[in-house]
Design a protein around this motif. Structure first.
Motif, PDB file in Angstrom:
ATOM      1  N   ARG A  17      -0.674  -2.493   2.876  1.00 46.33           N
ATOM      2  CA  ARG A  17       0.732  -2.828   3.130  1.00 46.33           C
ATOM      3  C   ARG A  17       1.260  -3.795   2.078  1.00 46.33           C
ATOM      4  O   ARG A  17       2.452  -3.774   1.757  1.00 46.33           O
ATOM      5  CB  ARG A  17       0.882  -3.358   4.553  1.00 46.33           C
ATOM      6  CG  ARG A  17       0.347  -2.327   5.534  1.00 46.33           C
ATOM      7  CD  ARG A  17       0.542  -2.624   6.985  1.00 46.33           C
ATOM      8  NE  ARG A  17      -0.120  -1.565   7.767  1.00 46.33           N
ATOM      9  CZ  ARG A  17       0.150  -1.277   9.027  1.00 46.33           C
ATOM     10  NH1 ARG A  17       1.059  -1.974   9.687  1.00 46.33           N
ATOM     11  NH2 ARG A  17      -0.484  -0.289   9.638  1.00 46.33           N
ATOM     12  N   ALA A  20       2.163  -1.502  -0.576  1.00 48.40           N
ATOM     13  CA  ALA A  20       3.394  -0.767  -0.257  1.00 48.40           C
ATOM     14  C   ALA A  20       4.634  -1.583  -0.598  1.00 48.40           C
ATOM     15  O   ALA A  20       5.656  -1.019  -1.005  1.00 48.40           O
ATOM     16  CB  ALA A  20       3.401  -0.367   1.215  1.00 48.40           C
ATOM     17  N   PHE A 215       3.367  -7.996   6.098  1.00 48.23           N
ATOM     18  CA  PHE A 215       2.111  -7.236   6.017  1.00 48.23           C
ATOM     19  C   PHE A 215       0.924  -7.937   6.659  1.00 48.23           C
ATOM     20  O   PHE A 215      -0.221  -7.622   6.371  1.00 48.23           O
ATOM     21  CB  PHE A 215       1.785  -6.846   4.569  1.00 48.23           C
ATOM     22  CG  PHE A 215       1.996  -7.916   3.530  1.00 48.23           C
ATOM     23  CD1 PHE A 215       1.352  -9.138   3.614  1.00 48.23           C
ATOM     24  CD2 PHE A 215       2.831  -7.684   2.450  1.00 48.23           C
ATOM     25  CE1 PHE A 215       1.528 -10.109   2.653  1.00 48.23           C
ATOM     26  CE2 PHE A 215       3.026  -8.649   1.469  1.00 48.23           C
ATOM     27  CZ  PHE A 215       2.368  -9.872   1.577  1.00 48.23           C
ATOM     28  N   GLU A 224       6.198  -2.947  14.273  1.00 48.29           N
ATOM     29  CA  GLU A 224       5.381  -2.685  13.090  1.00 48.29           C
ATOM     30  C   GLU A 224       5.732  -3.679  11.987  1.00 48.29           C
ATOM     31  O   GLU A 224       6.770  -4.345  12.037  1.00 48.29           O
ATOM     32  CB  GLU A 224       5.637  -1.239  12.632  1.00 48.29           C
ATOM     33  CG  GLU A 224       4.778  -0.748  11.502  1.00 48.29           C
ATOM     34  CD  GLU A 224       3.294  -0.885  11.756  1.00 48.29           C
ATOM     35  OE1 GLU A 224       2.748  -1.955  11.408  1.00 48.29           O
ATOM     36  OE2 GLU A 224       2.685   0.055  12.272  1.00 48.29           O
ATOM     37  N   ASN A 225       4.856  -3.804  10.983  1.00 49.04           N
ATOM     38  CA  ASN A 225       5.180  -4.621   9.807  1.00 49.04           C
ATOM     39  C   ASN A 225       6.479  -4.141   9.181  1.00 49.04           C
ATOM     40  O   ASN A 225       6.755  -2.939   9.132  1.00 49.04           O
ATOM     41  CB  ASN A 225       4.070  -4.532   8.766  1.00 49.04           C
ATOM     42  CG  ASN A 225       2.795  -5.214   9.211  1.00 49.04           C
ATOM     43  OD1 ASN A 225       1.767  -4.573   9.381  1.00 49.04           O
ATOM     44  ND2 ASN A 225       2.835  -6.519   9.411  1.00 49.04           N
ATOM     45  N   TYR A 241       6.796  -0.205   8.285  1.00 49.51           N
ATOM     46  CA  TYR A 241       5.698   0.493   7.615  1.00 49.51           C
ATOM     47  C   TYR A 241       5.375   1.791   8.335  1.00 49.51           C
ATOM     48  O   TYR A 241       5.255   1.832   9.568  1.00 49.51           O
ATOM     49  CB  TYR A 241       4.461  -0.390   7.564  1.00 49.51           C
ATOM     50  CG  TYR A 241       3.329   0.221   6.773  1.00 49.51           C
ATOM     51  CD1 TYR A 241       3.351   0.210   5.383  1.00 49.51           C
ATOM     52  CD2 TYR A 241       2.245   0.818   7.417  1.00 49.51           C
ATOM     53  CE1 TYR A 241       2.318   0.786   4.641  1.00 49.51           C
ATOM     54  CE2 TYR A 241       1.212   1.391   6.686  1.00 49.51           C
ATOM     55  CZ  TYR A 241       1.252   1.367   5.300  1.00 49.51           C
ATOM     56  OH  TYR A 241       0.229   1.937   4.585  1.00 49.51           O
ATOM     57  N   ASP A 243       2.580   4.687   8.612  1.00 51.28           N
ATOM     58  CA  ASP A 243       1.171   4.955   8.324  1.00 51.28           C
ATOM     59  C   ASP A 243       0.963   6.280   7.602  1.00 51.28           C
ATOM     60  O   ASP A 243       0.089   6.404   6.737  1.00 51.28           O
ATOM     61  CB  ASP A 243       0.358   4.957   9.621  1.00 51.28           C
ATOM     62  CG  ASP A 243      -0.124   3.568   9.998  1.00 51.28           C
ATOM     63  OD1 ASP A 243      -0.649   2.868   9.116  1.00 51.28           O
ATOM     64  OD2 ASP A 243       0.047   3.179  11.161  1.00 51.28           O
ATOM     65  N   GLN A 246       2.148   5.779   4.120  1.00 47.14           N
ATOM     66  CA  GLN A 246       1.656   4.502   3.589  1.00 47.14           C
ATOM     67  C   GLN A 246       2.727   3.822   2.736  1.00 47.14           C
ATOM     68  O   GLN A 246       2.474   3.334   1.627  1.00 47.14           O
ATOM     69  CB  GLN A 246       0.368   4.694   2.786  1.00 47.14           C
ATOM     70  CG  GLN A 246      -0.825   5.112   3.654  1.00 47.14           C
ATOM     71  CD  GLN A 246      -2.140   5.024   2.901  1.00 47.14           C
ATOM     72  OE1 GLN A 246      -2.258   5.460   1.759  1.00 47.14           O
ATOM     73  NE2 GLN A 246      -3.135   4.434   3.545  1.00 47.14           N
ATOM     74  N   PHE A 248       6.913   1.756   3.154  1.00 49.36           N
ATOM     75  CA  PHE A 248       7.953   1.203   4.029  1.00 49.36           C
ATOM     76  C   PHE A 248       9.153   2.129   4.003  1.00 49.36           C
ATOM     77  O   PHE A 248       9.682   2.467   2.938  1.00 49.36           O
ATOM     78  CB  PHE A 248       8.334  -0.203   3.572  1.00 49.36           C
ATOM     79  CG  PHE A 248       7.309  -1.241   3.926  1.00 49.36           C
ATOM     80  CD1 PHE A 248       7.320  -1.870   5.162  1.00 49.36           C
ATOM     81  CD2 PHE A 248       6.304  -1.578   3.026  1.00 49.36           C
ATOM     82  CE1 PHE A 248       6.370  -2.816   5.498  1.00 49.36           C
ATOM     83  CE2 PHE A 248       5.342  -2.529   3.343  1.00 49.36           C
ATOM     84  CZ  PHE A 248       5.376  -3.160   4.588  1.00 49.36           C
TER      85      PHE A 248
END
Length: 263
Positions: A17, A20, A215, A224-225, A241, A243, A246, A248
């Motif tokens: 993250r 990302a 993150f 979520e982040n 974020y 998944d 992977q 944002f």
């Protein structure tokens, strides 16, 4: 575009993250990055070092302010006699300003060693920020970055963490042209229209802008982040974020909610 990160909590970061955020910055090239506190988990040397390396790697002008996690918790001597020593070693003064083509941002240090989580804004800080806002170019979107929020929902347990003298500061700064406050602390994305909550008698909308934890694995409220993106026109989008990719991705626009929300 301004990228509003918060509560990085280096020491608890999730590496993919972190990457990302780097990818997002490389693709979107925001004009500023602002981090509204809690750069580290426990104010340790290596955690500050990792944070500095991360921010420098973005190759974008940035401003940070301390959070309550950025002063020692267990080392009592350092907490009270040199609380910002490690922070200043890597980031210099705890209060700075930064200017870009569309934004003017003032950093305010709301952290006090005698408090664990509660914020504090002094009369000196109020006067200094007021003077800076009054002298700022009128065409810039004017923001103050400070870790603890100036407004929480009444039922939120963190409402007691809102800074001492926060409402007084808000009224002075709003009269001086403030457009918004950038916060972290709650690990949740949100925007509050302070004109309505505090009956501010000013022409511009004044917003309390909360960012989630970017993150860290210390997520709250099931969110979520994520982070916020603020446009030159004052629009605010929350990113979370994803998944699968992977990366944002834009979650939703959190300001303006609708045209009736605007002053």
């Amino acid at each position: 575009m301004l990228l509003h990160l918060s509560d990085l909590h280096f020491g608890t970061e999730i590496p993919e993250r972190v990457q990302a955020v780097k990818d997002f910055c490389q693709q979107q090239q925001p004009e500023l990055v602002i981090v509204s506190g809690d750069l580290t988990q426990r104010a340790r040397f290596q955690q500050f070092y990792a944070c500095r390396q991360f921010l420098e790697s973005l190759n974008i002008p940035y401003l940070v302010v301390p959070g309550n996690h950025d002063i020692p918790l267990y080392h009592v001597w350092r907490r009270f006699f040199n609380p910002f020593g490690r922070y200043q070693l890597f980031f210099g003064a705890t209060e700075k300003e930064i200017v870009s083509e569309h934004f003017y941002v003032i950093g305010v240090n709301s952290i006090r060693p005698k408090y664990h989580t509660k914020g504090y804004v002094s009369t000196k800080q109020i006067a200094e920020v007021e003077a800076k806002l009054k002298s700022a170019p009128e065409h810039l979107y004017k923001l103050v970055a400070v870790h603890q929020p100036f407004y929480c929902e009444p039922f939120d347990k963190h409402v007691e963490d809102c800074p001492v003298s926060g409402e007084i500061a808000l009224r002075h700064w709003a009269d001086a042209g403030l457009n918004g406050l950038l916060h972290g602390h709650l690990h949740q994305s949100a925007v509050y229209h302070l004109n309505q909550f505090y009956h501010l008698d000013v022409a511009q909308s004044v917003l309390d802008i909360h960012a989630g934890t970017t993150f860290s694995n210390r997520t709250h409220h099931g969110e979520e982040n994520g982070f916020n993106v603020i446009t030159a026109q004052g629009e605010i989008d929350a990113y979370l974020y994803d998944d699968t990719s992977q990366s944002f991705q834009k979650w939703k626009r959190i300001w303006p909610i609708n045209e009736a929300s605007l002053v």
